[in-house]
Design a protein around this motif. Structure first.
Motif, PDB file in Angstrom:
ATOM      1  N   TYR A  77       0.851  -1.186   0.000  1.00  0.00           N
ATOM      2  CA  TYR A  77       0.000   0.000   0.000  1.00  0.00           C
ATOM      3  C   TYR A  77       0.891   1.241   0.000  1.00  0.00           C
ATOM      4  O   TYR A  77       1.903   1.272   0.703  1.00  0.00           O
ATOM      5  N   PRO A  78       0.568   2.278  -0.764  1.00  0.00           N
ATOM      6  CA  PRO A  78       1.439   3.459  -0.857  1.00  0.00           C
ATOM      7  C   PRO A  78       1.692   4.121   0.497  1.00  0.00           C
ATOM      8  O   PRO A  78       0.752   4.508   1.198  1.00  0.00           O
ATOM      9  N   VAL A  79       2.960   4.263   0.847  1.00  0.00           N
ATOM     10  CA  VAL A  79       3.358   4.853   2.130  1.00  0.00           C
ATOM     11  C   VAL A  79       2.884   6.298   2.232  1.00  0.00           C
ATOM     12  O   VAL A  79       2.468   6.740   3.305  1.00  0.00           O
ATOM     13  N   CYS A  80       2.908   7.028   1.115  1.00  0.00           N
ATOM     14  CA  CYS A  80       2.531   8.446   1.149  1.00  0.00           C
ATOM     15  C   CYS A  80       1.067   8.645   1.558  1.00  0.00           C
ATOM     16  O   CYS A  80       0.706   9.707   2.051  1.00  0.00           O
ATOM     17  N   LEU A  81       0.217   7.631   1.395  1.00  0.00           N
ATOM     18  CA  LEU A  81      -1.185   7.759   1.776  1.00  0.00           C
ATOM     19  C   LEU A  81      -1.439   7.332   3.219  1.00  0.00           C
ATOM     20  O   LEU A  81      -2.540   7.495   3.723  1.00  0.00           O
ATOM     21  N   LYS A  82      -0.421   6.796   3.886  1.00  0.00           N
ATOM     22  CA  LYS A  82      -0.546   6.377   5.279  1.00  0.00           C
ATOM     23  C   LYS A  82      -0.194   7.486   6.260  1.00  0.00           C
ATOM     24  O   LYS A  82      -0.341   7.319   7.458  1.00  0.00           O
ATOM     25  N   ASP A  83       0.277   8.629   5.775  1.00  0.00           N
ATOM     26  CA  ASP A  83       0.738   9.732   6.619  1.00  0.00           C
ATOM     27  C   ASP A  83      -0.387  10.225   7.530  1.00  0.00           C
ATOM     28  O   ASP A  83      -1.382  10.791   7.068  1.00  0.00           O
ATOM     29  N   LYS A  84      -0.247   9.990   8.821  1.00  0.00           N
ATOM     30  CA  LYS A  84      -1.293  10.357   9.801  1.00  0.00           C
ATOM     31  C   LYS A  84      -1.527  11.862   9.856  1.00  0.00           C
ATOM     32  O   LYS A  84      -2.658  12.316   9.993  1.00  0.00           O
ATOM     33  N   THR A  85      -0.468  12.660   9.730  1.00  0.00           N
ATOM     34  CA  THR A  85      -0.611  14.122   9.753  1.00  0.00           C
ATOM     35  C   THR A  85      -1.466  14.589   8.582  1.00  0.00           C
ATOM     36  O   THR A  85      -2.359  15.416   8.741  1.00  0.00           O
ATOM     37  N   MET A  86      -1.186  14.048   7.410  1.00  0.00           N
ATOM     38  CA  MET A  86      -1.950  14.409   6.218  1.00  0.00           C
ATOM     39  C   MET A  86      -3.405  13.997   6.395  1.00  0.00           C
ATOM     40  O   MET A  86      -4.323  14.760   6.113  1.00  0.00           O
ATOM     41  N   GLN A  87      -3.644  12.780   6.906  1.00  0.00           N
ATOM     42  CA  GLN A  87      -5.009  12.299   7.080  1.00  0.00           C
ATOM     43  C   GLN A  87      -5.789  13.137   8.087  1.00  0.00           C
ATOM     44  O   GLN A  87      -6.955  13.444   7.877  1.00  0.00           O
ATOM     45  N   SER A  89      -5.324  16.275   8.803  1.00  0.00           N
ATOM     46  CA  SER A  89      -5.550  17.635   8.312  1.00  0.00           C
ATOM     47  C   SER A  89      -6.597  17.696   7.197  1.00  0.00           C
ATOM     48  O   SER A  89      -7.050  18.779   6.834  1.00  0.00           O
ATOM     49  N   MET A  90      -6.994  16.550   6.674  1.00  0.00           N
ATOM     50  CA  MET A  90      -7.977  16.531   5.586  1.00  0.00           C
ATOM     51  C   MET A  90      -9.364  16.916   6.105  1.00  0.00           C
ATOM     52  O   MET A  90      -9.769  16.520   7.186  1.00  0.00           O
ATOM     53  N   LYS A  91     -10.062  17.722   5.308  1.00  0.00           N
ATOM     54  CA  LYS A  91     -11.442  18.081   5.613  1.00  0.00           C
ATOM     55  C   LYS A  91     -12.364  17.140   4.845  1.00  0.00           C
ATOM     56  O   LYS A  91     -11.958  16.513   3.869  1.00  0.00           O
ATOM     57  N   ARG A  92     -13.597  17.045   5.290  1.00  0.00           N
ATOM     58  CA  ARG A  92     -14.557  16.172   4.627  1.00  0.00           C
ATOM     59  C   ARG A  92     -14.635  16.506   3.141  1.00  0.00           C
ATOM     60  O   ARG A  92     -14.752  17.659   2.748  1.00  0.00           O
ATOM     61  N   VAL A 104      -4.110   2.956  -9.305  1.00  0.00           N
ATOM     62  CA  VAL A 104      -4.353   4.229  -8.635  1.00  0.00           C
ATOM     63  C   VAL A 104      -4.954   3.936  -7.263  1.00  0.00           C
ATOM     64  O   VAL A 104      -5.911   3.188  -7.144  1.00  0.00           O
ATOM     65  N   ALA A 105      -4.372   4.529  -6.224  1.00  0.00           N
ATOM     66  CA  ALA A 105      -4.914   4.408  -4.869  1.00  0.00           C
ATOM     67  C   ALA A 105      -5.385   5.789  -4.435  1.00  0.00           C
ATOM     68  O   ALA A 105      -4.706   6.786  -4.665  1.00  0.00           O
ATOM     69  N   THR A 106      -6.539   5.833  -3.804  1.00  0.00           N
ATOM     70  CA  THR A 106      -7.119   7.091  -3.355  1.00  0.00           C
ATOM     71  C   THR A 106      -7.514   6.965  -1.893  1.00  0.00           C
ATOM     72  O   THR A 106      -8.082   5.962  -1.493  1.00  0.00           O
ATOM     73  N   VAL A 107      -7.200   7.994  -1.114  1.00  0.00           N
ATOM     74  CA  VAL A 107      -7.674   8.057   0.259  1.00  0.00           C
ATOM     75  C   VAL A 107      -8.496   9.331   0.372  1.00  0.00           C
ATOM     76  O   VAL A 107      -8.130  10.367  -0.170  1.00  0.00           O
ATOM     77  N   TRP A 108      -9.676   9.250   1.000  1.00  0.00           N
ATOM     78  CA  TRP A 108     -10.517  10.435   1.147  1.00  0.00           C
ATOM     79  C   TRP A 108     -11.106  10.478   2.542  1.00  0.00           C
ATOM     80  O   TRP A 108     -11.193   9.477   3.230  1.00  0.00           O
ATOM     81  N   ARG A 109     -11.524  11.667   2.917  1.00  0.00           N
ATOM     82  CA  ARG A 109     -12.124  11.886   4.234  1.00  0.00           C
ATOM     83  C   ARG A 109     -13.629  11.925   4.052  1.00  0.00           C
ATOM     84  O   ARG A 109     -14.153  12.672   3.250  1.00  0.00           O
ATOM     85  N   PHE A 112     -16.383  10.716   9.343  1.00  0.00           N
ATOM     86  CA  PHE A 112     -15.496  10.500  10.483  1.00  0.00           C
ATOM     87  C   PHE A 112     -14.206   9.779  10.127  1.00  0.00           C
ATOM     88  O   PHE A 112     -13.211   9.939  10.799  1.00  0.00           O
ATOM     89  N   ILE A 113     -14.208   8.959   9.100  1.00  0.00           N
ATOM     90  CA  ILE A 113     -13.067   8.091   8.850  1.00  0.00           C
ATOM     91  C   ILE A 113     -12.463   8.327   7.483  1.00  0.00           C
ATOM     92  O   ILE A 113     -13.088   8.884   6.599  1.00  0.00           O
ATOM     93  N   ASN A 114     -11.216   7.883   7.334  1.00  0.00           N
ATOM     94  CA  ASN A 114     -10.554   7.879   6.037  1.00  0.00           C
ATOM     95  C   ASN A 114     -10.825   6.551   5.371  1.00  0.00           C
ATOM     96  O   ASN A 114     -10.747   5.507   6.002  1.00  0.00           O
ATOM     97  N   CYS A 115     -11.162   6.592   4.114  1.00  0.00           N
ATOM     98  CA  CYS A 115     -11.401   5.379   3.339  1.00  0.00           C
ATOM     99  C   CYS A 115     -10.370   5.304   2.237  1.00  0.00           C
ATOM    100  O   CYS A 115      -9.880   6.325   1.779  1.00  0.00           O
ATOM    101  N   SER A 116     -10.034   4.123   1.820  1.00  0.00           N
ATOM    102  CA  SER A 116      -9.072   3.944   0.738  1.00  0.00           C
ATOM    103  C   SER A 116      -9.700   3.149  -0.379  1.00  0.00           C
ATOM    104  O   SER A 116     -10.473   2.237  -0.132  1.00  0.00           O
ATOM    105  N   CYS A 117      -9.367   3.496  -1.586  1.00  0.00           N
ATOM    106  CA  CYS A 117      -9.890   2.800  -2.748  1.00  0.00           C
ATOM    107  C   CYS A 117      -8.731   2.518  -3.682  1.00  0.00           C
ATOM    108  O   CYS A 117      -7.874   3.364  -3.877  1.00  0.00           O
ATOM    109  N   LEU A 118      -8.700   1.352  -4.247  1.00  0.00           N
ATOM    110  CA  LEU A 118      -7.643   0.969  -5.162  1.00  0.00           C
ATOM    111  C   LEU A 118      -8.301   0.459  -6.427  1.00  0.00           C
ATOM    112  O   LEU A 118      -9.251  -0.304  -6.352  1.00  0.00           O
ATOM    113  N   LYS A 119      -7.831   0.899  -7.579  1.00  0.00           N
ATOM    114  CA  LYS A 119      -8.441   0.409  -8.808  1.00  0.00           C
ATOM    115  C   LYS A 119      -7.422   0.340  -9.919  1.00  0.00           C
ATOM    116  O   LYS A 119      -6.390   0.991  -9.881  1.00  0.00           O
TER     117      LYS A 119
END
Length: 131
Positions: A77-87, A89-92, A104-109, A112-119
């Motif tokens: 899983y991409p390390v850059c998307l695991k960054d807790k600080t980035m997650q 700071s994300m707004k809904r 392509v991997a996507t993480v979104w807010r 309440f939670i961050n979700c990840s999608c891979l396609k």
């Protein structure tokens, strides 16, 4: 019972009854079930129990493109998307993406939670994007 079914009409294309540990267990149960059921070359939409990067690569090599949610603790899983600080700071509604080859991997807010999608996509010229 594992089933390959249409998400629109619930038609069952194929199913498999779980009979305990069988055959090749190199990649695990979920990987084996998806590869067995995807012999019809239907692009699966998977939840995070089934989705893994090695599985998506294997399906792509067979000409099957897939979409699924993925757990961020899965191998590769991409390390850059695991960054807790980035997650934190994300707004809904905000999202970040990373890509490698045609994956392509996507993480979104969400609320309440961050979700990840891979396609898998058919474009090999994708750059890393973020919003």
């Amino acid at each position: 019972i594992w089933a390959l079914a249409c998400s629109d009409c619930a038609y069952v294309y194929d199913l498999q009854v779980y009979l305990g540990k069988q055959g090749n267990t190199e990649h695990g149960l979920a990987h084996r079930v998806v590869t067995d059921l995807c012999l019809l070359n239907l692009g699966p939409n998977m939840d995070n129990f089934f989705t893994s990067i090695p599985l998506i690569r294997q399906l792509e090599n067979a000409g099957i493109y897939s979409v699924g949610t993925i757990r961020n603790n899965r191998s590769l899983y991409p390390v850059c998307l695991k960054d807790k600080t980035m997650q934190k700071s994300m707004k809904r509604g905000e999202y970040h993406t990373a890509s490698a080859r045609s994956m392509v991997a996507t993480v979104w807010r969400d609320t309440f939670i961050n979700c990840s999608c891979l396609k898998m996509v058919q474009n090999d010229n994708i750059d890393i994007l973020s919003a």
